[in-house]
Scaffold this motif. Sequence first.
Motif, short mmCIF file in Angstrom:
data_model
loop_
_atom_site.label_atom_id
_atom_site.label_comp_id
_atom_site.label_asym_id
_atom_site.label_seq_id
_atom_site.Cartn_x
_atom_site.Cartn_y
_atom_site.Cartn_z
N ARG A 311 3.48 2.93 -10.60
CA ARG A 311 2.83 3.91 -9.74
C ARG A 311 3.62 5.21 -9.65
N ARG A 361 -0.46 8.17 -5.45
CA ARG A 361 -0.55 6.88 -6.15
C ARG A 361 0.29 5.81 -5.46
N GLN A 364 -1.43 4.56 -2.35
CA GLN A 364 -2.65 3.78 -2.60
C GLN A 364 -2.36 2.32 -2.99
#
Length: 398
Positions: A311, A361, A364
Amino acid sequence: MPDSPSARLSLSRRRLLTGSAAVLGAAGIGAAAATAATRSEATAPTVPFFGPHQAGITTPPQAHAHYIALDLRPGAGADEAVALLKLWTTDGARLTAGTSALADTEPELAQAPARLTMTVGFGPTFFDRVGQSGRRPPSVRQLPHFQIDRLEERWTGGDLLLRVASDDPVTAAHAVRVLLKNVRTLATIRWTQRGFRNAVGTHAPGQTMRNLMGNLDGTVNPTPGADVDGVVWADGSGQQWFAGGTTMVVRRIAMLLDTWDELDPDARDLTMGRRQDSGAPLTGTLEHDVPDFTRTRDGIPIIPANSHIARAHARTPAERFLRQAYNYDDPPPAGTTTNAGLIFVTYQRDIDTQFLPVQRRLAQADALNTWTRPIGSAVFAIPPGVHDGQFLGQGLFE
């Protein structure tokens, strides 16, 4: 008896009280550096204060760092801000060169700078306070709220940022005290964060630090030189005064170490996408091997798609930035056993295009979010460096 000890002491005090302005003009900032240059670099290494960029950003990280946010006092404006910046410039140049600050009551504590640096930044609200709203770099504003945030007011925001770092904790503490007490009529402290890395000499120079989870932290960083320069320094487009400056993000990240301790080594490695012992990606053997996110075993990605490195890695060159992290380990609140984490700092030309895509990112779907909590957040514009005779941030007021 003009030569008696009491007479000499009285004379010394009068000179301190009435002659400080004359001393400032006569001594000059540059003289401090010349004095310190006579000392042995082996016992008192110094980092140049003057130059196109502020020190402490691309300087190899020191062992101890203080991050302090301040607010200008109510009613203060441009004149008070300039006075503060002039004081910090004068004292910062002297202290980093191994010379005591003006009217320093403990000059002995300034003699071994141990790579002392001082870095100053302006928060989004600073530009409004000094009547320069139109000259704020566009990405220097409060970060958007992320679903993982548990932000506390006591670790968030600030008109000004003062970063002081040194390999010697006594030197750093003394510099912080001097720099703050000299501006206490102009600004108040909003928050203070103290961080540490491995002590000098415990590891080879340049070795990646470990955080308190045991992981190597900061493996993927631009290399010194042109690579860093292209990622960190602003070119002044639209804001000429800011050329040679950079933007800073400070995130205080609490680590839930008690539950992290419950994970076995394999679970930790899968969470990170790296081996904790070596820092190597799960598809490699050495720390700096490039991870292969397409490689599978029995149809399953070897590096999980929600692992931290999957990520966090830059998916385009535009997403790269300079990371600079420090551990913190403060006294725990009553009824708890730990109060530890990371002061996670980034430097980039533009927060919107470099930092935010990666942070979104992570917010999330980062597996590490189970064991970490962002509890503080602040953004600052770091003005360019200065030359002797100037003061930090001078271009903003011209």
